[in-house]
Write an enzyme that holds these catalytic residues in place. Structure first.
Site, short mmCIF file in Angstrom:
data_model
loop_
_atom_site.label_atom_id
_atom_site.label_comp_id
_atom_site.label_asym_id
_atom_site.label_seq_id
_atom_site.Cartn_x
_atom_site.Cartn_y
_atom_site.Cartn_z
N CYS A 295 0.84 -1.20 0.00
CA CYS A 295 0.00 0.00 0.00
C CYS A 295 0.88 1.24 0.00
CB CYS A 295 -0.92 0.00 1.22
SG CYS A 295 -1.99 1.45 1.29
N CYS B 266 -0.41 3.41 3.48
CA CYS B 266 -0.08 2.98 4.85
C CYS B 266 1.13 2.06 4.88
CB CYS B 266 -1.29 2.33 5.53
SG CYS B 266 -2.07 1.00 4.61
N HIS C 230 -6.95 0.52 -0.51
CA HIS C 230 -7.02 1.43 0.64
C HIS C 230 -8.31 2.23 0.56
CE1 HIS C 230 -4.96 3.62 3.92
NE2 HIS C 230 -5.70 4.64 3.50
N CYS C 231 -9.10 2.20 1.65
CA CYS C 231 -10.34 2.97 1.71
C CYS C 231 -10.03 4.37 2.24
CB CYS C 231 -11.37 2.27 2.62
SG CYS C 231 -12.87 3.25 2.86
N CYS D 18 -6.68 -0.52 4.81
CA CYS D 18 -6.67 -1.38 3.62
C CYS D 18 -7.71 -2.48 3.81
CB CYS D 18 -5.29 -1.99 3.42
SG CYS D 18 -4.11 -0.85 2.69
N HIS E 158 -16.91 1.56 -0.28
CA HIS E 158 -17.33 1.94 1.07
C HIS E 158 -18.82 2.26 1.01
CE1 HIS E 158 -16.83 3.49 5.19
NE2 HIS E 158 -17.80 4.30 4.84
N CYS E 159 -19.62 1.50 1.73
CA CYS E 159 -21.07 1.64 1.67
C CYS E 159 -21.55 2.54 2.81
CB CYS E 159 -21.74 0.27 1.75
SG CYS E 159 -23.55 0.34 1.60
N CYS F 178 -17.08 -0.73 5.05
CA CYS F 178 -16.57 -1.11 3.74
C CYS F 178 -17.11 -2.49 3.35
CB CYS F 178 -15.05 -1.17 3.77
SG CYS F 178 -14.27 0.46 3.79
#
Length: 257
Positions: free
Chosen positions: A90, A93, A103-104, A110, A117-118, A124
């Site tokens: 990543c 991070c 990654h969100c 991660c 993302h809901c 997520c």
């Protein structure tokens, strides 16, 4: 926008969802079923069908919210010892993670096989809770259909009853009583159920398409993130569903594990 603000908005709309669904379930189970049908056997069958689907939907909704797909970082030593090949690092991070993890930007974590993302789940949607998310959509669609049909039938019965009154009148004119006595609860039920049905159908079709092409929402949006898997090419649609949703009962709908 700050993560705390997104989290607060997420929790708020979950409460709104719960209020709306509680209202719909109350009107459907405690009013419409008994108002539309006189036979106790039919009442029991329809009530059982409604309650069963509602319980399964609530279960999947709860699991989708509380199941986390956050990546467990892979150490360099573990990667070498176990000869793990399909990994990426990543850029945000700095952890080593399984391939197709992303990654969100909302959670700042991660997520393994991140789909999106809901905000309706305040979580997520990833590998571990995708099946619950998908099943919740399907069951919400079924519940919406049941509520729409019962609402339309209740309105039909009400119209028939009022037409009988109008036919007995000497002069047929606009009957204000028709509007005054109109079951407002049916309108509220339809105003919630119809948009829910339309939204669920759209999302289900879209996610079935994604399952068939073996992509996630984020990979569809950013094609450069997509890694083709030749092993999926010769598999049937049902096999893809079973594998992605990690269950022989691939819809994971009716609480069958």
């Amino acid at each position: 926008m700050d993560e705390n603000i997104w989290r607060t908005l997420g929790r708020s709309q979950i409460m709104i969802q719960c209020i709306f669904w509680t209202l719909c379930i109350y009107v459907c189970d405690f009013d419409l079923v008994f108002e539309c049908f006189d036979d106790s056997v039919i009442q029991f069958i329809i009530l059982f069908t409604c309650v069963y689907h509602q319980i399964c939907a609530i279960r999947n909704f709860y699991c989708a919210i509380h199941t986390s797909s956050i990546v467990k970082p892979i150490s360099k030593k573990e990667k070498e010892e176990k000869n793990i090949l399909n990994t990426t690092e990543c850029k945000k991070c700095g952890i080593i993670r399984p391939s197709r993890s992303h990654h969100c930007s909302v959670c700042e974590k991660c997520i393994e096989k991140l789909d999106h993302h809901c905000y309706f789940l305040n979580n997520c949607v990833g590998r571990k809770n995708y099946k619950f998310f998908f099943s919740y959509l399907f069951l919400s669609m079924i519940n919406s259909i049941i509520m729409i049909v019962l609402g339309v039938f209740r309105f039909y019965l009400y119209k028939q009853k009022e037409m009988e009154k109008l036919n007995k009148m000497k002069y047929i004119k606009f009957n204000l009583e028709f509007l005054i006595n109109f079951p407002i609860k049916v309108i509220l039920l339809e105003l919630i159920s119809i948009p829910t049905f339309i939204g669920c159908v759209y999302l289900l079709i879209y996610h079935l398409f994604l399952i068939n092409i073996n992509q996630t929402t984020i990979e569809r949006k950013y094609p450069s993130l997509y890694i083709k898997d030749p092993s999926k090419k010769d598999k049937s649609f049902c096999e893809k569903c079973s594998e992605i949703l990690e269950n022989e009962n691939w819809l994971n709908i009716y609480w069958l594990e």
